[in-house]
Design an enzyme around this catalytic site. Structure first.
Site, PDB file in Angstrom:
ATOM      1  N   ASP A   1     -22.768  13.828   5.724  1.00 33.15           N
ATOM      2  CA  ASP A   1     -22.465  12.655   4.908  1.00 33.15           C
ATOM      3  C   ASP A   1     -23.749  11.838   4.767  1.00 33.15           C
ATOM      4  OD1 ASP A   1     -20.797  10.626   3.663  1.00 33.15           O
ATOM      5  OD2 ASP A   1     -21.142   9.474   5.497  1.00 33.15           O
TER       6      ASP A   1
ATOM      7  N   ASP B   1     -19.400   9.820   9.726  1.00 33.83           N
ATOM      8  CA  ASP B   1     -19.174   8.653  10.571  1.00 33.83           C
ATOM      9  C   ASP B   1     -18.014   7.778  10.128  1.00 33.83           C
ATOM     10  OD1 ASP B   1     -20.334   7.662   8.262  1.00 33.83           O
ATOM     11  OD2 ASP B   1     -21.290   6.003   9.316  1.00 33.83           O
TER      12      ASP B   1
ATOM     13  N   ASP C   1     -14.503  10.600   6.231  1.00 29.59           N
ATOM     14  CA  ASP C   1     -15.031  11.894   6.658  1.00 29.59           C
ATOM     15  C   ASP C   1     -14.051  12.636   7.566  1.00 29.59           C
ATOM     16  OD1 ASP C   1     -17.508  11.426   5.382  1.00 29.59           O
ATOM     17  OD2 ASP C   1     -18.140  10.182   7.074  1.00 29.59           O
TER      18      ASP C   1
END
Length: 818
Positions: free
Chosen positions: A376, A711, A715
């Site tokens: 990410d 995080d 996600d």
């Protein structure tokens, strides 16, 4: 989640106590054993009646010194089972018993008798000596060698838990409680840290540990979190910043309001995660468990057959007897039982020192096959702390501050890093924000809210591509500026005002589709096995080998609705209950198996699991396909900073044979700019949160094994998908939800921890496989030698003790892994 008991698991306390007891018995047995061996082996020292003196010296060695082996064997026998102690005890009793028989009835007690011995039973020539041979030296030295091995093993097993012990010792013992009198006078009282309650205020002076998790209400300082997270640099904190219990205040006095205490603190949760992971078994251990379960009975049978076959082939009885005893002593499967848990204990403990939490042993297997890392962007590759770069009003008569204040007012209800940056900047500038109502979050796209009472204009803040789908286009000048900023890696959002009439057509402003949280909670349910009734951690004493582990597990699993995993290295049992049993009932089962059991912790799981989102159902405003009359008020340009360690982390992943893919909901230009800065060539941009899981699944369908590193809440689904055939890895700076579904949690925000976690996991797996190989190899080699009469029982005992110590010492190499 209701939690009882002390959150701090005992780590190696039993091993330490046992090491002390074994040490005492060893130093009693050692001098006696040396005298017995030397006199028995050196004929010139065999004075008249020496054999009677040796017999007397042997008696305390084979009884009191060897008592731990006899006791464990007896306990197993009483429950119809066998362990490695059965083999040891049989070997000692057989050697000593034969010798006393020879002394009393076999002619060896004659005064003036001389004896020479051989280390190879096949070469035994006692048949020509006219009396039965004595084996006092073998009986005594078996005890000496095994006590030495057990003592060393207990010491190294205690050392293997050093990392976890240090982690759990981080907690402060005392705290300075701050209270105020009715007159406003501040009082400071020293109290035990464990007595603090939520909402208590406590003082942290420079050099002191933070007593528990909390939020700073007074003062400023820098917090050293290195022992907890591995972060090398102290973190600056001031009012409203969170601090974690166990970290160290470096220079300024702080007043902190407690937000989490006891079981709920970060330190307690980390300790539980590490100890829980150490209680699990790697898949490679299952083969060892199956072998150990049948190993002891097979060895006893082989020993008996050895005796019969040797005699049947016409060999001397004593040589046959010696070969049979050697088989018993050399074949103990303790190394098999220690191979996995000791490596896991040291490896996971080392990882926790570096701020890496591994959920269970199965994760180790997965790291071996990882081919692709999906990262990410925001908060993982970048710092996630955005800053305002430019505010560009569309109209010349509009000022930047009013545009920023309007955007901040709408973004105030969002938790997105971009929203936080806009709101924080407006607040820092002291801007007066207009009141809003009917806030709605459009996941991955933007936000909207109504100005005033709800009948005024609706303000939308979001990306231009999302707005364009609803018929809102940027003026040419602003569009050019947006393209220019995005090419340089910036993120640009537009602030738009639209007449309320657009939304009334779809119902009133409060109507819309509910964003169900069912899917996320279901995800957590699957991951945390919340359907179980309770999870119990029990300390189990008295186990010495894999056979003991198997017996405790079998006894517990005989209870309906109970599953259990027992760890020899940590001497704990992780028990999962689907039916209700009291602590006493569980402890009685372990006691009935011949071991000591004490419940250390019980977690009831009927309630929502820890880390589940306590988020009320949200409502989303449904935007019409075409919004008419909208006016673009301007653009807000934000920039994120790339973490200084990101490029190095990507290079390290590449060195491990792992290709990196950047996944971002941001525009393609900004995502590619960040990717180019850190060395990533494959980019998936403008991906909605709901599409992240699809991207991971698509990579998996291409045959790749994926580790998803993220995080945020958005996600979590992608991490769960990655866990099906790969790994989910959460950055510790992220949300509880992300960490709840992750296989590996990185407590710090250093992206280099990701390749470090994979390296440690792979090395731990290699050590486990190495331990299992040598444990199997040792038995495969030693047992045939003993059967062929090429091993004296004394040498066999030394070899067996060495194999256990070797396995534990090999695991200790992981203390410097990473």
């Amino acid at each position: 989640m209701e939690t009882l008991y002390d959150s701090t698991p005992r780590v190696g306390e039993d091993a330490s106590a046992r090491a002390q007891a074994l040490r005492t018995r060893f130093f009693v047995a050692l001098p006696l054993g040396i005298v017995i061996m030397v006199v028995s082996m050196v004929q010139p020292l065999q004075f008249p009646g020496w054999q009677w003196v040796i017999a007397a010296l042997t008696l305390p060695v084979v009884t009191w010194c060897a008592w731990p082996f006899h006791k464990a064997a007896f306990m197993a026998l009483r429950h119809g089972s066998t362990t490695m102690d059965t083999l040891v005890s049989l070997g000692i009793v057989a050697s000593a018993g034969w010798s006393y028989w020879a002394l009393l009835f076999g002619g060896a007690g004659e005064i003036g008798m001389k004896m020479s011995m051989t280390l190879i039973p096949r070469l035994d020539h006692s048949a020509h000596s006219g009396h039965a041979e004595l084996y006092f030296e073998a009986a005594a030295m078996i005890v000496v060698f095994l006590l030495a091995g057990r003592w060393a093993e207990a010491r190294t097993r205690y050392r293997a838990g050093d990392a976890l012990r240090k982690l759990l010792d981080l907690g402060a013992k005392e705290a300075t409680l701050v209270t105020w009198t009715a007159a406003g006078q501040r009082l400071e009282t020293t109290v035990p840290a464990r007595s603090l309650k939520v909402d208590d205020y406590f003082l942290v002076r420079p050099g002191e540990k933070v007593a528990t998790d909390g939020i700073v209400t007074e003062g400023a300082s820098a917090i050293d979190t290195s022992l907890l997270t591995g972060e090398s640099l102290p973190q600056d904190v001031t009012i409203h910043d969170d601090v974690t219990g166990g970290t160290i205040n470096t220079w300024g006095a702080l007043v902190v309001k407690a937000t989490r205490v006891g079981e709920e603190t970060t330190l307690a949760q980390i300790g539980r995660m590490v100890s829980d992971a150490q209680a699990t078994k790697a898949p490679v251990q299952r083969l060892a468990d199956r072998v150990s379960a049948v190993f002891v009975p097979i060895i006893i049978a082989i020993s008996f057959l050895t005796l019969i076959v040797w005699i049947g082939l016409g060999n001397p009885l004593q040589a046959a007897f010696t070969a049979a005893v050697s088989v018993l002593v050399v074949a103990c499967p303790c190394a098999l039982g220690l191979a996995t848990p000791t490596a896991l204990l040291v490896g996971s403990g080392r990882a926790s020192q570096l701020g890496i939490l591994i959920r269970n042993a199965e994760v180790l297997e997965q790291t071996r096959t990882i081919t692709t890392a999906v990262l990410d962007k925001t908060g993982t590759v970048t710092s996630g702390v955005l800053s305002i770069d430019e505010v560009l009003p569309a109209a010349p008569d509009q000022d930047e501050e009013s545009l920023l204040a309007l955007g901040a007012a709408v973004e105030a209800g969002s938790e997105h890093p971009l929203a936080k940056a806009i709101y924080r900047t407006a607040a820092e500038r002291g801007l007066q924000m207009p009141s809003i109502s009917a806030f709605a979050n459009h996941a991955g796209k933007g936000v909207s809210a109504s100005l005033g009472s709800g009948n005024d204009a609706v303000v939308l803040v979001g990306g231009s591509r999302w707005l364009a789908k609803h018929g809102i286009a940027l003026p040419v000048g602003l569009a050019d500026q947006q393209a220019s900023f995005e090419d340089s890696g910036a993120t640009v959002v537009a602030v738009v005002s639209a007449p309320a009439s657009n939304f009334v057509a779809n119902g009133d402003l409060q109507s819309g589709e509910e964003l169900s949280t069912d899917s996320l909670e279901g995800l957590l349910d699957q991951t945390l096995e919340a359907s179980h009734l309770a999870q119990v951690t029990m300390g189990v004493t008295g186990m010495t080998c894999a056979s003991c582990v198997g017996r405790v597990e079998r006894k517990l699993k005989k209870l309906p609705g109970v599953s259990a995993q027992v760890n020899l290295a940590t001497e704990t049992a992780m028990i999962t209950l689907d039916q209700d049993y009291s602590d006493r009932e569980l402890e009685d089962v372990v006691a009935a198996a011949g071991y000591g059991g004490t419940v250390q912790r019980r977690e009831n799981l009927e309630a929502a699991p820890l880390g589940a989102p306590d988020t009320p159902p949200q409502r989303e405003r449904v935007l019409p396909e075409k919004i008419t009359g909208a006016v673009v008020l301007g653009l807000i340009v934000l920039r994120d900073t790339i973490k200084p360690d990101s490029a190095e982390a990507i290079a390290e992943l590449a060195s491990l044979g792992i290709n990196s893919v950047l996944l971002s909901g941001d525009n393609t230009a900004a995502a590619r700019h960040v990717a180019s800065q850190v060395g990533i060539t494959e980019v998936r941009a403008e991906v909605l949160p709901s599409e992240k899981r699809d991207e991971v699944e698509r990579l998996q369908n291409e045959g790749k094994t994926v580790v998803m590193i993220g995080d945020g809440v958005n996600d979590a689904a992608a991490m769960a998908q990655a866990s099906k055939r790969g790994l989910g890895m959460a950055m510790g700076s992220g949300t509880d939800v992300a960490m709840a579904v992750a296989d590996i949690t990185l407590v710090n925000s250093d992206l280099r921890s990701a390749p470090r976690a994979i390296r440690i996991s792979r090395k731990t797996l290699r050590v486990i496989k190495g331990n299992l190989f040598w444990a199997f190899f040792y038995n495969l080699l030693a047992v045939p030698l003993a059967v062929l009469g090429l091993l004296n029982p004394m040498i066999a005992a030394a070899a067996m003790a060495f194999s256990s110590v070797f396995v534990v010492a090999n695991s200790l190499r992981l203390r410097t892994a990473g």
